[in-house]
Design a protein around this motif. Sequence first.
Motif, PDB file in Angstrom:
ATOM      1  N   MET A 186       0.846  -1.166   0.000  1.00 39.43           N
ATOM      2  CA  MET A 186       0.000   0.000   0.000  1.00 39.43           C
ATOM      3  C   MET A 186       0.899   1.238   0.000  1.00 39.43           C
ATOM      4  SD  MET A 186      -2.630   1.117   2.994  1.00 39.43           S
ATOM      5  CE  MET A 186      -1.511   1.638   4.260  1.00 39.43           C
ATOM      6  N   SER A 187       1.131   1.761  -1.147  1.00 35.81           N
ATOM      7  CA  SER A 187       1.967   2.943  -1.259  1.00 35.81           C
ATOM      8  C   SER A 187       1.089   4.138  -1.618  1.00 35.81           C
ATOM      9  CB  SER A 187       3.029   2.720  -2.329  1.00 35.81           C
ATOM     10  OG  SER A 187       3.874   3.825  -2.396  1.00 35.81           O
ATOM     11  N   LEU A 188       1.355   5.246  -0.978  1.00 34.76           N
ATOM     12  CA  LEU A 188       0.580   6.456  -1.230  1.00 34.76           C
ATOM     13  C   LEU A 188       1.205   7.261  -2.351  1.00 34.76           C
ATOM     14  CD1 LEU A 188      -0.013   7.603   2.448  1.00 34.76           C
ATOM     15  CD2 LEU A 188      -1.625   6.438   0.968  1.00 34.76           C
ATOM     16  N   THR A 189       0.343   7.862  -3.155  1.00 30.06           N
ATOM     17  CA  THR A 189       0.831   8.747  -4.209  1.00 30.06           C
ATOM     18  C   THR A 189       1.221  10.078  -3.594  1.00 30.06           C
ATOM     19  OG1 THR A 189      -1.353   9.680  -4.677  1.00 30.06           O
ATOM     20  CG2 THR A 189      -0.743   7.657  -5.869  1.00 30.06           C
ATOM     21  N   PRO A 190       2.032  10.872  -4.280  1.00 29.12           N
ATOM     22  CA  PRO A 190       2.390  12.195  -3.745  1.00 29.12           C
ATOM     23  C   PRO A 190       1.170  13.094  -3.513  1.00 29.12           C
ATOM     24  CG  PRO A 190       3.890  11.594  -5.503  1.00 29.12           C
ATOM     25  CD  PRO A 190       2.815  10.530  -5.475  1.00 29.12           C
ATOM     26  N   GLU A 191       0.142  12.963  -4.339  1.00 26.97           N
ATOM     27  CA  GLU A 191      -1.069  13.765  -4.155  1.00 26.97           C
ATOM     28  C   GLU A 191      -1.806  13.367  -2.879  1.00 26.97           C
ATOM     29  OE1 GLU A 191      -0.531  12.070  -7.137  1.00 26.97           O
ATOM     30  OE2 GLU A 191       0.318  13.831  -8.120  1.00 26.97           O
ATOM     31  N   GLN A 192      -1.868  12.044  -2.615  1.00 30.25           N
ATOM     32  CA  GLN A 192      -2.505  11.572  -1.391  1.00 30.25           C
ATOM     33  C   GLN A 192      -1.737  12.043  -0.163  1.00 30.25           C
ATOM     34  OE1 GLN A 192      -2.452   7.374  -2.423  1.00 30.25           O
ATOM     35  NE2 GLN A 192      -4.680   7.303  -2.200  1.00 30.25           N
ATOM     36  N   LYS A 193      -0.409  11.934  -0.213  1.00 28.21           N
ATOM     37  CA  LYS A 193       0.399  12.385   0.925  1.00 28.21           C
ATOM     38  C   LYS A 193       0.193  13.866   1.186  1.00 28.21           C
ATOM     39  CE  LYS A 193       4.096   9.024   1.152  1.00 28.21           C
ATOM     40  NZ  LYS A 193       5.534   8.814   1.249  1.00 28.21           N
ATOM     41  N   LYS A 194       0.141  14.667   0.141  1.00 22.76           N
ATOM     42  CA  LYS A 194      -0.073  16.108   0.296  1.00 22.76           C
ATOM     43  C   LYS A 194      -1.425  16.373   0.939  1.00 22.76           C
ATOM     44  CE  LYS A 194      -0.096  20.442  -2.220  1.00 22.76           C
ATOM     45  NZ  LYS A 194       0.033  21.106  -3.514  1.00 22.76           N
ATOM     46  N   HIS A 195      -2.457  15.662   0.488  1.00 18.28           N
ATOM     47  CA  HIS A 195      -3.793  15.833   1.052  1.00 18.28           C
ATOM     48  C   HIS A 195      -3.824  15.414   2.525  1.00 18.28           C
ATOM     49  CE1 HIS A 195      -8.121  15.995   1.292  1.00 18.28           C
ATOM     50  NE2 HIS A 195      -8.159  14.724   1.667  1.00 18.28           N
ATOM     51  N   PHE A 196      -3.186  14.282   2.851  1.00 16.53           N
ATOM     52  CA  PHE A 196      -3.158  13.809   4.237  1.00 16.53           C
ATOM     53  C   PHE A 196      -2.357  14.748   5.136  1.00 16.53           C
ATOM     54  CE2 PHE A 196      -3.774   9.177   2.699  1.00 16.53           C
ATOM     55  CZ  PHE A 196      -5.135   9.403   2.568  1.00 16.53           C
ATOM     56  N   ARG A 197      -1.266  15.323   4.623  1.00 14.06           N
ATOM     57  CA  ARG A 197      -0.497  16.290   5.411  1.00 14.06           C
ATOM     58  C   ARG A 197      -1.347  17.520   5.714  1.00 14.06           C
ATOM     59  NH1 ARG A 197       3.906  15.035   1.804  1.00 14.06           N
ATOM     60  NH2 ARG A 197       3.454  16.959   0.697  1.00 14.06           N
ATOM     61  N   THR A 198      -2.149  17.954   4.735  1.00 17.60           N
ATOM     62  CA  THR A 198      -3.038  19.097   4.949  1.00 17.60           C
ATOM     63  C   THR A 198      -4.049  18.787   6.035  1.00 17.60           C
ATOM     64  OG1 THR A 198      -2.797  19.721   2.627  1.00 17.60           O
ATOM     65  CG2 THR A 198      -4.659  20.661   3.816  1.00 17.60           C
TER      66      THR A 198
END
Length: 100
Positions: free
Chosen positions: A1-13
């Motif tokens: 289960m690897s997160l995309t950079p867009e998902q990581k950015k959204h989760f960081r927000t």
Amino acid sequence: MSLTPEQKKHFRTLGHNLNPIVMVAGNGLSENIQLEVDRALEDHELIKVKFSVGDRTVKKNMIRELCAIVEAELVQEIGNIALLYRAAQDPNPKLSNLMR
């Protein structure tokens, strides 16, 4: 289960306004801490965990070990705080940090 950079950015927000739910002291990852992190991930999906460990390499190893044990993805690590994500099997819209 690897997160995309867009998902990581959204989760960081989303994680910016969260407070740490679990505090890990220097005495290691006890079974109770592992169970509490597992329960919190099942309820909230996105959580912050605070590590009070003096040594940087020990802290990084503890974070990796905890992620492996609870099968979570490390979204971000800043200082002593780690932002963890794991999709819930049956998400509750009232508890989930992603659905609120």
